[in-house]
Design an enzyme around this catalytic site. Structure first.
Site, short mmCIF file in Angstrom:
data_model
loop_
_atom_site.label_atom_id
_atom_site.label_comp_id
_atom_site.label_asym_id
_atom_site.label_seq_id
_atom_site.Cartn_x
_atom_site.Cartn_y
_atom_site.Cartn_z
N GLU A 114 0.85 -1.19 0.00
CA GLU A 114 0.00 0.00 0.00
C GLU A 114 0.88 1.23 0.00
O GLU A 114 2.08 1.14 0.34
CB GLU A 114 -0.93 0.01 1.23
N HIS A 228 -8.52 11.19 2.71
CA HIS A 228 -8.17 10.09 1.80
C HIS A 228 -8.33 10.59 0.37
O HIS A 228 -9.34 11.18 0.03
CB HIS A 228 -9.08 8.89 2.05
N ARG A 275 -0.87 9.46 1.70
CA ARG A 275 -2.20 10.00 1.43
C ARG A 275 -2.27 11.52 1.33
O ARG A 275 -2.95 12.06 0.46
CB ARG A 275 -3.14 9.59 2.57
N HIS A 336 -11.06 11.27 6.36
CA HIS A 336 -10.93 9.82 6.51
C HIS A 336 -10.53 9.38 7.92
O HIS A 336 -11.03 8.38 8.43
CB HIS A 336 -9.90 9.32 5.51
N ARG A 371 -1.10 9.44 8.98
CA ARG A 371 -1.08 7.99 9.22
C ARG A 371 -0.64 7.22 7.99
O ARG A 371 -1.12 7.46 6.89
CB ARG A 371 -2.47 7.53 9.62
C1 FAD Z 1 -13.72 3.21 4.95
C2 FAD Z 1 -12.56 2.97 5.87
C3 FAD Z 1 -11.55 2.10 5.49
C4 FAD Z 1 -10.47 1.87 6.36
N1 FAD Z 1 -9.50 0.98 5.98
C5 FAD Z 1 -8.52 0.67 6.87
C6 FAD Z 1 -7.57 -0.35 6.59
O1 FAD Z 1 -7.62 -1.01 5.55
N2 FAD Z 1 -6.60 -0.60 7.51
C7 FAD Z 1 -6.51 0.09 8.69
O2 FAD Z 1 -5.61 -0.18 9.49
N3 FAD Z 1 -7.41 1.06 8.98
C8 FAD Z 1 -8.41 1.35 8.11
N4 FAD Z 1 -9.33 2.31 8.43
C9 FAD Z 1 -9.25 2.97 9.73
C10 FAD Z 1 -9.69 2.01 10.81
O3 FAD Z 1 -10.76 1.24 10.34
C11 FAD Z 1 -10.13 2.73 12.06
O4 FAD Z 1 -9.24 3.70 12.43
C12 FAD Z 1 -10.23 1.75 13.22
O5 FAD Z 1 -10.95 0.64 12.81
C13 FAD Z 1 -10.87 2.40 14.39
O6 FAD Z 1 -11.24 1.39 15.31
P1 FAD Z 1 -11.88 1.81 16.68
O7 FAD Z 1 -12.16 0.54 17.39
O8 FAD Z 1 -11.03 2.82 17.32
O9 FAD Z 1 -13.24 2.57 16.28
P2 FAD Z 1 -14.53 2.06 15.50
O10 FAD Z 1 -14.26 0.82 14.77
O11 FAD Z 1 -15.05 3.19 14.72
O12 FAD Z 1 -15.55 1.72 16.67
C14 FAD Z 1 -16.12 2.73 17.46
C15 FAD Z 1 -17.18 2.12 18.35
O13 FAD Z 1 -17.55 3.06 19.34
C16 FAD Z 1 -18.95 3.04 19.50
N5 FAD Z 1 -19.36 4.32 20.07
C17 FAD Z 1 -18.97 5.57 19.70
N6 FAD Z 1 -19.54 6.49 20.49
C18 FAD Z 1 -20.29 5.82 21.39
C19 FAD Z 1 -21.14 6.21 22.46
N7 FAD Z 1 -21.33 7.50 22.78
N8 FAD Z 1 -21.79 5.24 23.15
C20 FAD Z 1 -21.63 3.93 22.84
N9 FAD Z 1 -20.83 3.51 21.84
C21 FAD Z 1 -20.19 4.43 21.12
C22 FAD Z 1 -19.49 2.75 18.13
O14 FAD Z 1 -20.80 2.29 18.19
C23 FAD Z 1 -18.46 1.73 17.66
O15 FAD Z 1 -18.85 0.46 18.13
C24 FAD Z 1 -10.41 2.55 7.58
C25 FAD Z 1 -11.43 3.43 7.95
C26 FAD Z 1 -12.50 3.64 7.11
C27 FAD Z 1 -13.58 4.59 7.52
#
Ligand code: FAD
Length: 492
Positions: A114, A228, A275, A336, A371
């Site tokens: 990537e 992005h 990016r 993004h 990132r």
């Molecule tokens: C389209 C896209 C593609 C991506 N591709 C990649 C990739 O290929 N590789 C990579 O490393 N990263 C990628 N990323 C980035 C990566 O997916 C995220 O940074 C990472 O998954 C974040 O994980 P997280 O657990 O911190 O948050 P999230 O997975 O967003 O989870 C957040 C959680 O918090 C909960 N929540 C939020 N506020 C509250 C509240 N007030 N009360 C209760 N629950 C709440 C939500 O319901 C959810 O369950 C991508 C992101 C996107 C948007």
């Protein structure tokens, strides 16, 4: 649901789920998801997870260097070392837990390239790696007897108590539940919804960052926002479907409105530059050509390869009327990822006692100013595991104590939230703080966001999910502009 837990984890993305699984059966854990468990940025992740698993062709030092280059050397080197050195065993753990990473017939995991990576080191499950990871973890978390998992439950308040916290939740039937816990891990994900156009899912409203700020936790670099370069350009959609970096990694080229390649004119790494560089190249080329029409072209690859390697992107684009094996994909940059967030140490501890943050809402310093692709799922895994380990060590040392103090009384409010607040916030930020910034508008924007937040905090608005998220968006928007204004004043 019980009245008290050892640990409450707000969020069921990669960070929340993987963190929850680290606790032993002795610890009671509550995982809260504000919508259905599957709706998260994690489940949208396409490209994969970066990890040095092939030591013959790769080296942790190269992964560290690539991360530093992408981050413009503004990263925390210690956090990167932890990420790069410990990450591979977390990826292998995911495989043990049942995540089926694409592999060759001998079982060796396939690694793709990537942008910004000097080696093929991204493990993946076709082009929906995130869903493969979260679906597996959700199933396991739901099967654990020490973990309660609630969905459609919005945390609206995290209040400090003696030896822990009170967590206020708005249930889907508009009733309120309060639980107490000794430790809280915020894993609430990103802030994309503060922009008009974003790849982020509807949950990304910065709630955890708001709770942390209200508890007095230190926030860092909220101005470090990643755009992005290649989101599917459909004017009607605010949530834009991502055309993963891996598509360029597999040879897709970027074309301007005349069908010409141009990325090399802005950076010798061309389409595979980091990016921020590619996003800026598109915006500058857009100004040069006076057009917002840009395309990714992978039609020179065999249709079978494209359909097999990118099934989700293929299907999604087809829904929009674009057959990517034959046609160019319309793309344009959009919000993004957030590199900054709740400041944490190497154990994911915030500056507030017993409060941890992991995943996108946190700032470990891994990403620096930008990132590197596929480092964020890895960060979510490594640092949520470390948070859990740190909490378990604290409990083992006898520091848990009993949560005491008077339970907060929540005001249900009487005034309906007026329409248009969220729209104003996201349109303003999209205009003032996108790929090319508008410093002349920074100060007035900060003042306006402060006005909006003051109104939200001082009016007796009804306690609804719309109001709670509006307050989060206003808080995050204000904090972004505060940081931007401060840094801008230092620079000039
Ligand atoms: C389209 C896209 C593609 C991506 N591709 C990649 C990739 O290929 N590789 C990579 O490393 N990263 C990628 N990323 C980035 C990566 O997916 C995220 O940074 C990472 O998954 C974040 O994980 P997280 O657990 O911190 O948050 P999230 O997975 O967003 O989870 C957040 C959680 O918090 C909960 N929540 C939020 N506020 C509250 C509240 N007030 N009360 C209760 N629950 C709440 C939500 O319901 C959810 O369950 C991508 C992101 C996107 C948007």
């Amino acid at each position: 649901m019980k009245e008290n837990y050892d640990v409450v984890i707000v969020g069921s993305g990669a960070a929340g789920l993987y963190g929850a699984l680290q606790f032993s059966d002795k610890q009671s854990v509550l995982v809260i998801s504000k919508r259905n468990a599957e709706l998260s940025n994690s489940s949208l992740a396409q490209g994969g997870i970066a990890a040095v698993l092939d030591k013959e062709n790769d080296d942790p030092k190269l992964h560290i260097e690539d991360t530093l280059i992408a981050g413009k050397y503004k990263n925390n080197p210690k956090a990167i070392e932890v990420l790069v050195n410990e990450g591979p065993s977390d990826v292998l753990r995911l495989r043990e837990l049942g995540v089926e990473f694409d592999s060759d017939p001998s079982g060796k995991m396939l690694m793709t390239l990537e942008a910004g990576h000097s080696r093929h080191r991204i493990v993946h499950h076709k082009d929906f790696t995130g869903k493969a990871v979260t679906d597996t973890l959700i199933e396991i978390v739901k099967s654990k007897s020490n973990i309660d998992f609630v969905e459609d439950t919005l945390v609206f308040s995290v209040d400090k108590a003696q030896n822990g916290f009170y967590i206020g939740m708005l249930n889907s039937d508009h009733s309120i539940t309060t639980v107490s816990c000794s430790y809280c891990i915020l894993a609430t994900g990103g802030i994309g919804r503060v922009y008009k156009y974003t790849t982020n899912s509807a949950i990304a409203t910065g709630d955890g960052i708001t709770f942390a700020r209200n508890l007095g936790a230190k926030l860092m670099h909220l101005d470090r926002i990643q755009f992005h370069p290649t989101a599917f350009a459909a004017e009607k959609d605010r949530e834009r479907f991502l055309i993963s970096e891996a598509v360029r990694g597999e040879g897709a080229v970027l074309l301007n409105c005349y069908g010409e390649r141009f990325a090399q004119n802005y950076d010798e790494r061309g389409e595979l530059a980091p990016r921020d560089v590619v996003s800026e190249a598109i915006i500058r080329e857009s100004m040069r050509t006076n057009s917002e029409n840009f395309y990714l072209d992978i039609t020179h690859k065999s249709p079978d390869f494209v359909r097999e390697r990118f099934p989700m992107i293929y299907d999604k684009c087809l829904e929009e009327g674009v057959d990517i094996t034959k046609q160019r994909i319309p793309v344009f940059p959009c919000q993004h990822y957030l590199m900054g967030g709740i400041d944490v140490d190497l154990n994911a501890k915030t500056s507030v006692d017993r409060l941890y943050a992991a995943g996108e809402c946190s700032h470990t310093g891994v990403h620096g100013a930008n990132r590197l692709a596929s480092n964020s799922l890895l960060e979510a895994l490594v640092f949520s595991r470390r948070a859990a380990q740190n909490i378990m060590a604290d409990i083992a040392q006898g520091n848990q104590g009993v949560v005491t103090g008077s339970e907060p009384v929540y005001n249900m409010g009487t005034v309906p939230l007026p329409k248009g607040i969220r729209t104003e916030i996201r349109s303003t930020l999209q205009d003032v703080y996108f790929v090319l910034k508008k410093p002349e508008k920074f100060e007035e924007t900060y003042k306006r966001f402060t006005e909006i937040l003051t109104d939200l905090e001082s009016t007796d608005y009804q306690l609804t999910s719309d109001y709670i998220e509006a307050k989060s968006l206003a808080t995050v928007a204000q904090e972004i502009m505060l940081e931007v204004t401060r840094k801008h004043q230092e620079d000039y």
